[in-house]
Design a protein around this motif. Sequence first.
Motif, PDB file in Angstrom:
ATOM      1  N   GLY A  14       0.641  13.691  12.432  1.00 39.53           N
ATOM      2  CA  GLY A  14       1.667  12.738  12.834  1.00 39.53           C
ATOM      3  C   GLY A  14       1.384  11.320  12.400  1.00 39.53           C
ATOM      4  N   TYR A  15       2.338  10.446  12.701  1.00 38.12           N
ATOM      5  CA  TYR A  15       2.193   9.025  12.408  1.00 38.12           C
ATOM      6  C   TYR A  15       2.987   8.221  13.425  1.00 38.12           C
ATOM      7  CZ  TYR A  15       6.721   9.681   9.997  1.00 38.12           C
ATOM      8  OH  TYR A  15       8.035  10.000   9.687  1.00 38.12           O
ATOM      9  N   HIS A  16       2.706   6.932  13.467  1.00 41.88           N
ATOM     10  CA  HIS A  16       3.451   5.976  14.289  1.00 41.88           C
ATOM     11  C   HIS A  16       4.136   5.008  13.333  1.00 41.88           C
ATOM     12  CE1 HIS A  16       1.102   7.023  18.038  1.00 41.88           C
ATOM     13  NE2 HIS A  16       0.303   7.466  17.101  1.00 41.88           N
ATOM     14  N   LEU A  17       5.454   4.890  13.417  1.00 36.38           N
ATOM     15  CA  LEU A  17       6.225   4.028  12.522  1.00 36.38           C
ATOM     16  C   LEU A  17       6.990   2.986  13.317  1.00 36.38           C
ATOM     17  CD1 LEU A  17       7.763   3.153   9.919  1.00 36.38           C
ATOM     18  CD2 LEU A  17       9.274   5.121  10.287  1.00 36.38           C
ATOM     19  N   HIS A  18       6.760   1.708  12.972  1.00 43.27           N
ATOM     20  CA  HIS A  18       7.551   0.628  13.550  1.00 43.27           C
ATOM     21  C   HIS A  18       8.350  -0.001  12.413  1.00 43.27           C
ATOM     22  CE1 HIS A  18       8.300  -3.322  15.683  1.00 43.27           C
ATOM     23  NE2 HIS A  18       8.640  -2.421  16.586  1.00 43.27           N
ATOM     24  N   ARG A  19       9.650   0.035  12.531  1.00 38.39           N
ATOM     25  CA  ARG A  19      10.529  -0.384  11.436  1.00 38.39           C
ATOM     26  C   ARG A  19      10.445  -1.884  11.158  1.00 38.39           C
ATOM     27  NH1 ARG A  19      12.629   3.563   8.059  1.00 38.39           N
ATOM     28  NH2 ARG A  19      13.065   5.452   9.280  1.00 38.39           N
ATOM     29  N   GLY A  20      10.577  -2.206   9.879  1.00 34.87           N
ATOM     30  CA  GLY A  20      10.608  -3.597   9.461  1.00 34.87           C
ATOM     31  C   GLY A  20      11.981  -4.199   9.667  1.00 34.87           C
ATOM     32  N   PHE A  21      12.031  -5.503   9.497  1.00 38.47           N
ATOM     33  CA  PHE A  21      13.306  -6.193   9.698  1.00 38.47           C
ATOM     34  C   PHE A  21      13.310  -7.472   8.854  1.00 38.47           C
ATOM     35  CE2 PHE A  21      10.273  -7.528  12.887  1.00 38.47           C
ATOM     36  CZ  PHE A  21      10.357  -8.911  12.891  1.00 38.47           C
ATOM     37  N   GLY A  22      14.507  -8.019   8.694  1.00 37.46           N
ATOM     38  CA  GLY A  22      14.643  -9.271   7.958  1.00 37.46           C
ATOM     39  C   GLY A  22      14.107  -9.158   6.544  1.00 37.46           C
ATOM     40  N   SER A  23      13.309 -10.133   6.132  1.00 38.09           N
ATOM     41  CA  SER A  23      12.784 -10.155   4.766  1.00 38.09           C
ATOM     42  C   SER A  23      11.810  -9.016   4.500  1.00 38.09           C
ATOM     43  CB  SER A  23      12.081 -11.491   4.509  1.00 38.09           C
ATOM     44  OG  SER A  23      10.986 -11.662   5.390  1.00 38.09           O
TER      45      SER A  23
END
Length: 411
Positions: free
Chosen positions: A67-76
Amino acid sequence: MGSWALAAAVLGFLGVVAHGSEPWLNQTQVYSTNANSGGSNGVFVGLTLIQSAAAKGGLCLDGSLPGYHLHRGFGSGANSWLVNLEGGGWCNDVKSCMFRKNNRRGSSNHMERQLQFTGIMSNRPEENPDFYNWNRVKVRYCDGGSFTGDGADASAGLYFRGERIWQAAMDDLMAQGMRYANQALLSGCSAGGVSTILHCDEFRGLFPSSTKVKCLADAGMFLDTVDVSGQREMRDFFNGIVRLQGSGRSLPRSCTSRMDKTSCFFPQNVVPNIQTPTFILNTAYDVWQLQQSVAPKKADPQGLWRGCRMNHASCNSNQLQFLQGFRNQMLDSVRGFSGSRQNGLFINSCFAHCQSERQDTWYARDSPRLGNKRIAEAVGDWFFDRADAKYTDCAYPCDGTCHHLVFRGDY
């Protein structure tokens, strides 16, 4: 070798970020008095199991899904990706791998369902100025072979599938949008730092040439060094990993075409031929190597090194001289690497291990500095081509900015 493997298996320090601390077996870590800002308010991120991994044979040691942990990016940073490979020691025989398969190092059944992202993984600009708004991924480590194994032991119910886990994770992340990245950074600490070096060019190959791709290896320069008894404990240990897990097929051919497979598990023999721009972050007196490969208990039956292993301030002049020799080997191992304009370097003279995922060492008011640059600033300068970033410290005890690790207890 069994106790060595067990210690390596359970050292939670190796690349774990959990509530801002790294629990080492039964040890308590404290820092020098100039280090008092280790806290972070980083986000907690949930675990995603890779459902497609099973069909590809990409399984943890116990056969559970990786598994993995993903935190989405934002803006630039919406189209920028930071992929962090978790560390956590290795297992080099059936006994030590059996131990791992019953904890988070070998089974997703025992993994935390949430991890706090700190240091280079933080989502706060005041804690992580250059990468806070990127897509940030922590790939969990459950194979015990730095994502290189490709085999199994049916009688023990063990799966050595690190390379397939790597491939399944990358395939899944590409499907999650990483294929559209305009810039990407592969990173990892300790065993994850080794993984980063071994997979760096493979990671580069996932993307079109127009994508900016680089790699950051933190505390991954494990040296093929002689210990205090004249033996090579680390070579014996790595040889066990490569043989047990069938890692040789996954190691970079740029190395295995000219050296034996065990030698190619040592990053010092791989970095000279990495084609992708790479940054090496390491301490010159890596405490994990001090405790487990330079002066392990097996090589010190009379306990003459015990105090020095636990606290650098307890090292006598002869021990410090031996450690200065280790530092020289560390610097020699990256001399050719540092000559390339595309590469970066930050080797400070601290008694520590892993500095990119801890908030207090990555980017805080009193973080370690070289050339008046904190680690986060040096890495950012290198990734974004803002400035040349090659920093090598003078020998201990000249650096007053270190966050030294001191331990209670022994193993």
